[in-house]
Each structure stands twice: as C-alpha cells, then as structure tokens.
Design a protein around this motif. Structure first.
Motif, PDB file in Angstrom:
ATOM      1  N   GLU A  22     -49.072  49.998  85.665  1.00  0.00           N
ATOM      2  CA  GLU A  22     -50.727  50.191  86.139  1.00  0.00           C
ATOM      3  C   GLU A  22     -51.326  51.419  87.305  1.00  0.00           C
ATOM      4  O   GLU A  22     -50.196  52.595  87.199  1.00  0.00           O
ATOM      5  N   SER A  51     -52.172  59.012  78.443  1.00  0.00           N
ATOM      6  CA  SER A  51     -53.493  59.319  77.882  1.00  0.00           C
ATOM      7  C   SER A  51     -52.913  59.254  76.280  1.00  0.00           C
ATOM      8  O   SER A  51     -53.294  59.023  75.209  1.00  0.00           O
ATOM      9  N   GLU A  64     -49.103  47.228  71.340  1.00  0.00           N
ATOM     10  CA  GLU A  64     -49.021  46.762  72.725  1.00  0.00           C
ATOM     11  C   GLU A  64     -48.866  47.113  73.649  1.00  0.00           C
ATOM     12  O   GLU A  64     -49.508  47.268  74.983  1.00  0.00           O
ATOM     13  N   GLY A  67     -51.538  49.906  74.478  1.00  0.00           N
ATOM     14  CA  GLY A  67     -52.963  49.167  74.694  1.00  0.00           C
ATOM     15  C   GLY A  67     -53.045  49.036  76.393  1.00  0.00           C
ATOM     16  O   GLY A  67     -53.572  49.365  77.177  1.00  0.00           O
ATOM     17  N   GLU A  68     -51.252  48.943  76.565  1.00  0.00           N
ATOM     18  CA  GLU A  68     -51.045  48.578  78.116  1.00  0.00           C
ATOM     19  C   GLU A  68     -51.813  49.437  79.266  1.00  0.00           C
ATOM     20  O   GLU A  68     -52.042  50.147  80.193  1.00  0.00           O
ATOM     21  N   ASP A  70     -53.598  52.153  77.629  1.00  0.00           N
ATOM     22  CA  ASP A  70     -54.845  52.584  77.901  1.00  0.00           C
ATOM     23  C   ASP A  70     -55.956  52.428  78.621  1.00  0.00           C
ATOM     24  O   ASP A  70     -56.473  52.355  79.525  1.00  0.00           O
ATOM     25  N   GLU A  71     -55.312  50.511  79.236  1.00  0.00           N
ATOM     26  CA  GLU A  71     -55.827  50.008  79.995  1.00  0.00           C
ATOM     27  C   GLU A  71     -55.766  50.595  81.307  1.00  0.00           C
ATOM     28  O   GLU A  71     -56.580  50.905  82.293  1.00  0.00           O
ATOM     29  N   ALA A  72     -54.523  51.392  81.719  1.00  0.00           N
ATOM     30  CA  ALA A  72     -54.041  51.404  82.919  1.00  0.00           C
ATOM     31  C   ALA A  72     -55.089  53.011  83.292  1.00  0.00           C
ATOM     32  O   ALA A  72     -55.138  53.008  83.974  1.00  0.00           O
ATOM     33  N   GLY A  74     -57.843  53.470  82.085  1.00  0.00           N
ATOM     34  CA  GLY A  74     -59.518  53.158  81.948  1.00  0.00           C
ATOM     35  C   GLY A  74     -59.843  52.345  83.369  1.00  0.00           C
ATOM     36  O   GLY A  74     -60.406  53.396  83.290  1.00  0.00           O
ATOM     37  N   ARG A  75     -58.991  52.381  83.727  1.00  0.00           N
ATOM     38  CA  ARG A  75     -58.986  51.519  85.398  1.00  0.00           C
ATOM     39  C   ARG A  75     -59.206  52.424  86.387  1.00  0.00           C
ATOM     40  O   ARG A  75     -59.782  52.881  87.668  1.00  0.00           O
ATOM     41  N   HIS A  78     -62.217  54.943  86.143  1.00  0.00           N
ATOM     42  CA  HIS A  78     -63.044  53.598  87.215  1.00  0.00           C
ATOM     43  C   HIS A  78     -63.051  53.685  88.616  1.00  0.00           C
ATOM     44  O   HIS A  78     -63.904  54.047  88.898  1.00  0.00           O
TER      45      HIS A  78
END
Length: 82
Positions: A22, A51, A64, A67-68, A70-72, A74-75, A78
């Motif tokens: 996270e 990244s 998998e 992807g986790e 990448d998602e963190a 991206g957040r 943001h």
C-alpha cells in the motif's frame, strides 16, 4: 531475467510472503510504497523503484504481485495530487 527471490532482495525486500502492499506517507510527506509482512517490520521504497520492480516482475510472469505494486503506485500518485 532474475528469479523472484533475487528481484526482491535486489530491491531491499524480504523473500517472505507479503501480506499487504500500500502507499504510505513518510515523515517528510513523501508518498512511498509499503510492503507489510506477517512476522517482520514493514519495508518501503519510493514509488519509482516500486514501479521498476513491477516491470521486472511482469517480465518474469509474476503478474499478480506486479499488479498489486502497480495499483499501490497509482494510488500514491493520486494521493500526491490531493
């Protein structure tokens, strides 16, 4: 390509199951990516390094986990704009 355990170690992470990935803010207000483990203290890295790790993980088929990350990342990007 390096195996998974080598990529983790090269990036300062443990070769242990990661419970949570996270974004988190360090004491200086910089967004980083935190990797939480069951029996160890969490470790973190800057978003750029995370990244790059995700790109390498995709390259060895660890989609998998990549992807986790990448998602963190991206957040974190943001949250940084808020």
């Amino acid at each position: 390509m390096a195996p998974l355990h080598a990529l983790l170690l090269e990036n300062g992470l443990l070769d242990q199951p990661i419970l949570l990935i996270e974004p988190h803010r360090d004491p200086h207000g910089i967004w980083r990516i935190k990797f939480a483990y069951d029996d160890f203290e969490p470790l973190s890295m800057d978003a750029q390094q995370a990244s790059q790790l995700a790109i390498s993980l995709h390259g060895i088929g660890e989609d998998e986990l990549a992807g986790e990350i990448d998602e963190a990342v991206g957040r974190a990007a943001h949250y940084e704009t808020m």
